[in-house]
Design an enzyme around this catalytic site. Structure first.
Site, short mmCIF file in Angstrom:
data_model
loop_
_atom_site.label_atom_id
_atom_site.label_comp_id
_atom_site.label_asym_id
_atom_site.label_seq_id
_atom_site.Cartn_x
_atom_site.Cartn_y
_atom_site.Cartn_z
N GLU A 31 68.07 5.87 59.30
CA GLU A 31 67.00 5.84 58.94
C GLU A 31 65.96 5.75 60.47
O GLU A 31 66.27 5.22 61.08
CB GLU A 31 67.06 3.69 58.41
CG GLU A 31 66.09 3.06 58.18
CD GLU A 31 64.63 4.11 57.51
OE1 GLU A 31 65.03 4.35 55.85
OE2 GLU A 31 63.23 3.78 57.92
N ARG A 105 60.50 -5.99 45.84
CA ARG A 105 61.30 -5.32 46.61
C ARG A 105 62.29 -5.36 47.52
O ARG A 105 63.24 -5.18 47.60
CB ARG A 105 60.11 -4.36 47.38
CG ARG A 105 59.26 -3.42 47.08
CD ARG A 105 58.11 -2.20 47.49
NE ARG A 105 57.76 -1.92 46.23
CZ ARG A 105 57.61 -0.79 45.63
NH1 ARG A 105 59.59 0.04 47.22
NH2 ARG A 105 57.48 0.34 45.54
N TYR A 214 51.82 -9.48 38.06
CA TYR A 214 52.90 -10.20 37.42
C TYR A 214 54.02 -11.12 38.31
O TYR A 214 53.72 -10.98 39.59
CB TYR A 214 53.88 -9.40 36.80
CG TYR A 214 54.49 -7.88 38.15
CD1 TYR A 214 53.81 -6.75 37.28
CD2 TYR A 214 54.99 -8.10 38.81
CE1 TYR A 214 54.46 -5.57 37.95
CE2 TYR A 214 55.75 -7.17 39.64
CZ TYR A 214 55.17 -6.29 39.54
OH TYR A 214 55.36 -4.30 40.30
N ASP A 291 61.70 9.51 45.61
CA ASP A 291 61.01 10.35 45.88
C ASP A 291 60.22 11.54 46.16
O ASP A 291 60.26 12.04 46.66
CB ASP A 291 59.93 9.29 46.47
CG ASP A 291 59.49 8.05 45.94
OD1 ASP A 291 59.95 7.74 44.24
OD2 ASP A 291 58.70 7.26 46.46
C1 LIG Z 1 52.06 0.67 44.06
C2 LIG Z 1 53.79 1.40 43.52
C3 LIG Z 1 54.48 0.71 42.88
C4 LIG Z 1 55.45 1.15 42.18
N1 LIG Z 1 56.02 0.12 40.92
C5 LIG Z 1 56.95 0.50 40.89
C6 LIG Z 1 58.16 -0.13 39.88
O1 LIG Z 1 57.43 -0.91 39.29
N2 LIG Z 1 59.25 0.34 39.36
C7 LIG Z 1 59.77 1.59 40.24
O2 LIG Z 1 60.81 1.81 39.22
N3 LIG Z 1 59.42 2.31 41.27
C8 LIG Z 1 57.66 1.35 40.96
N4 LIG Z 1 57.39 2.52 42.36
C9 LIG Z 1 57.90 3.97 42.85
C10 LIG Z 1 59.09 3.35 44.10
O3 LIG Z 1 58.83 2.42 45.37
C11 LIG Z 1 60.02 4.37 44.47
O4 LIG Z 1 60.23 5.85 43.95
C12 LIG Z 1 60.87 4.68 46.01
O5 LIG Z 1 60.94 3.20 46.61
C13 LIG Z 1 61.67 5.41 45.70
O6 LIG Z 1 62.68 5.02 46.98
P1 LIG Z 1 63.35 6.48 47.40
O7 LIG Z 1 64.49 5.73 48.51
O8 LIG Z 1 63.18 7.60 47.06
O9 LIG Z 1 61.64 6.41 49.36
P2 LIG Z 1 61.68 5.42 50.05
O10 LIG Z 1 61.30 3.99 49.49
O11 LIG Z 1 59.90 6.28 50.40
O12 LIG Z 1 61.88 4.88 51.73
C14 LIG Z 1 62.42 6.73 52.55
C15 LIG Z 1 63.33 6.07 53.32
O13 LIG Z 1 63.15 6.81 54.23
C16 LIG Z 1 62.82 6.99 55.45
N5 LIG Z 1 62.02 7.59 56.40
C17 LIG Z 1 61.13 8.46 55.92
N6 LIG Z 1 61.22 9.58 56.67
C18 LIG Z 1 62.57 9.91 57.07
C19 LIG Z 1 63.20 10.61 58.46
N7 LIG Z 1 62.51 11.80 58.82
N8 LIG Z 1 64.65 10.56 58.94
C20 LIG Z 1 65.17 9.04 58.66
N9 LIG Z 1 64.51 8.11 57.26
C21 LIG Z 1 63.39 8.63 56.41
C22 LIG Z 1 61.50 5.16 55.50
O14 LIG Z 1 61.50 4.87 56.62
C23 LIG Z 1 61.94 4.53 54.25
O15 LIG Z 1 63.18 3.86 55.08
C24 LIG Z 1 55.93 2.25 42.67
C25 LIG Z 1 55.60 3.26 44.01
C26 LIG Z 1 54.67 2.61 44.35
C27 LIG Z 1 53.43 3.30 45.19
#
Ligand SMILES: Cc1cc2nc3c(=O)[nH]c(=O)nc-3n(C[C@H](O)[C@H](O)[C@H](O)COP(=O)(O)OP(=O)(O)OC[C@H]3O[C@@H](n4cnc5c(N)ncnc54)[C@H](O)[C@@H]3O)c2cc1C
Length: 394
Positions: A31, A105, A214, A291
């Site tokens: 991380e 979150r 909400y 993502d």
């Molecule tokens: C405004 C908003 C509202 C949302 N509402 C919803 C909702 O209601 N319901 C829902 O299901 N989804 C929702 N989402 C989507 C959701 O937030 C994301 O899809 C989800 O957080 C993706 O998780 P992730 O772990 O793939 O990525 P992230 O949450 O982006 O986590 C990525 C992690 O990787 C780390 N990282 C980045 N680069 C590196 C690297 N090079 N090396 C090591 N670590 C690294 C970061 O620090 C982070 O901890 C919403 C998004 C937004 C923007």
């Protein structure tokens, strides 16, 4: 037993670590931040997300912290008219096997983190941002910003929308700003007049804009967001926004959404970014998740839910896998998840244009389409999205 490297300890990365540990493997989570934390505000979790959390063993812990809502309301932001509401109480819960809920979150991230911390097979390394990776036919090697190298049998890039792993794997450039700006705040519930409180996800749809709210954090805070289709071209992430600017940018709201917006004191601004669906996100022993693989606009509230589904699918496909099986299993993970996530990416965009932001005749056409829909018809329309996905057999 295989050793997996996971880049990113967000919701997707931690869920993946749990899924792979449950499948009997060793996992190292790299991380970038100095601590495993989840910033931001509220998040909606549909039954498909809870189903995945149940499979990871943390569904109960998340439900305990969640606010289970009664309906998903769509209101006209200009006239104040109620356009439709999807009841998500007993009948919905029976149909989809879980509630529809909203959480802060951290109330989703913390149970995942706690479960990872108590599993001996998972090593959590904060302050370890991946900057580079290589692979040969038998191994992957990840290099972190401090110069350390980590070797494993596979690498999963769960490092978010600006994924470093994706940049090397697909070389498809940065995500593009969508021209939508979102302002977000949290309001202590004591500051919200009683007549503005409800146990619902309420979305006020206006021409080129919407307001959504909400309660989260066991009902102690109102999560409030306002989105404007303003053609913004530069990515912005979490910049403070003056209250007066936020209020000035939404001048035509009906009294209720206006009163809600006025409750916000400290706002932050993001310009939402997006990508087109990718044909593939796997090469050999390296794949992407959440993502990093399929970022989506938040309009279908499914980004985190899809990351959880990814994790469960990957865990199921890697059960009993030996190191030599990995490239074939990762390809299967990719093809299993690709079409569903691409459909949701495109659907999320359409929700913005067709449901939340239309104006004039397009808005009237939307209202006419929604008006006759019964509870069953509304549930039927959501079924492809909210129905729990059965994990594949390895
Ligand atoms: C405004 C908003 C509202 C949302 N509402 C919803 C909702 O209601 N319901 C829902 O299901 N989804 C929702 N989402 C989507 C959701 O937030 C994301 O899809 C989800 O957080 C993706 O998780 P992730 O772990 O793939 O990525 P992230 O949450 O982006 O986590 C990525 C992690 O990787 C780390 N990282 C980045 N680069 C590196 C690297 N090079 N090396 C090591 N670590 C690294 C970061 O620090 C982070 O901890 C919403 C998004 C937004 C923007």
């Amino acid at each position: 037993m295989i050793h997996a490297l996971v880049a990113g300890g967000g919701i997707g990365g931690l869920a993946t670590a749990l899924a792979l540990a449950t499948a009997g493997h060793r996992v190292t989570v790299l991380e970038r931040q100095d601590a495993f934390t989840e910033i931001g505000a509220g998040i909606q979790i549909a039954p498909n997300g809870f189903h995945a959390l149940d499979r990871l063993g943390v569904g109960h812990a998340v439900r305990e912290r969640a606010v289970l809502v009664d309906e998903l309301r769509l209101m006209d932001a200009v006239t104040g008219e109620r356009l439709t509401a999807v009841p998500v109480t007993a009948r919905y819960r029976r149909r989809f096997g879980n509630p529809y809920a909203v959480v802060h979150r951290s109330d989703l991230h913390t149970p995942l983190l706690d479960a990872c911390r108590t599993d001996d097979r998972i090593r959590l390394l904060p302050g370890a941002g991946l900057v580079h990776h290589t692979q040969d036919p038998a191994h992957v090697t990840a290099t972190t910003a401090d110069g350390r190298t980590h070797t494993g049998d596979l690498l999963i890039g769960a490092d978010g929308i600006r994924s470093t792993v994706r940049a090397r794997l697909l070389d498809d450039g940065p995500p593009h700003p969508t021209g939508h700006t979102i302002y977000r705040t949290l309001v202590p519930i004591a500051d919200v007049p009683r007549h503005l409180r409800s146990n619902a996800v309420t979305l006020w749809a206006g021409p080129g804009c919407h307001v959504i709210h909400y309660t989260v954090a066991a009902g102690t805070r109102l999560n409030l967001a306002a989105v404007l289709d303003d053609g913004a071209t530069e990515a912005v992430s979490g910049q403070p926004a003056p209250r007066a600017t936020v209020l000035a940018r939404f001048p035509d709201l009906a009294p209720t959404p206006r009163a809600l917006l006025e409750l916000g004191r400290t706002w932050r601004r993001w310009v939402l970014c997006d990508r087109d669906p990718a044909d593939t996100w796997t090469r050999g022993r390296v794949t992407l998740l959440g993502d990093a693989a399929h970022p989506m606009l938040q309009y279908a509230a499914q980004g985190a839910c899809q990351a959880l589904e990814d994790a469960v699918t990957l865990g199921a496909l890697l059960t009993h896998a030996a190191p030599d099986d990995i490239p074939a299993r990762l390809t299967r993970y990719d093809t299993t998840r690709r079409d569903r996530t691409a459909r949701i990416q495109l659907f999320s965009r359409r929700m913005g244009t067709d449901l939340f932001h239309p104006a004039g005749p397009h808005a009237r056409a939307r209202n006419n389409r929604l008006r006759p829909l019964t509870e069953d018809a509304l549930h039927h329309r959501l079924a492809w999205l909210h129905t729990p996905q059965p994990p594949p057999h390895p």
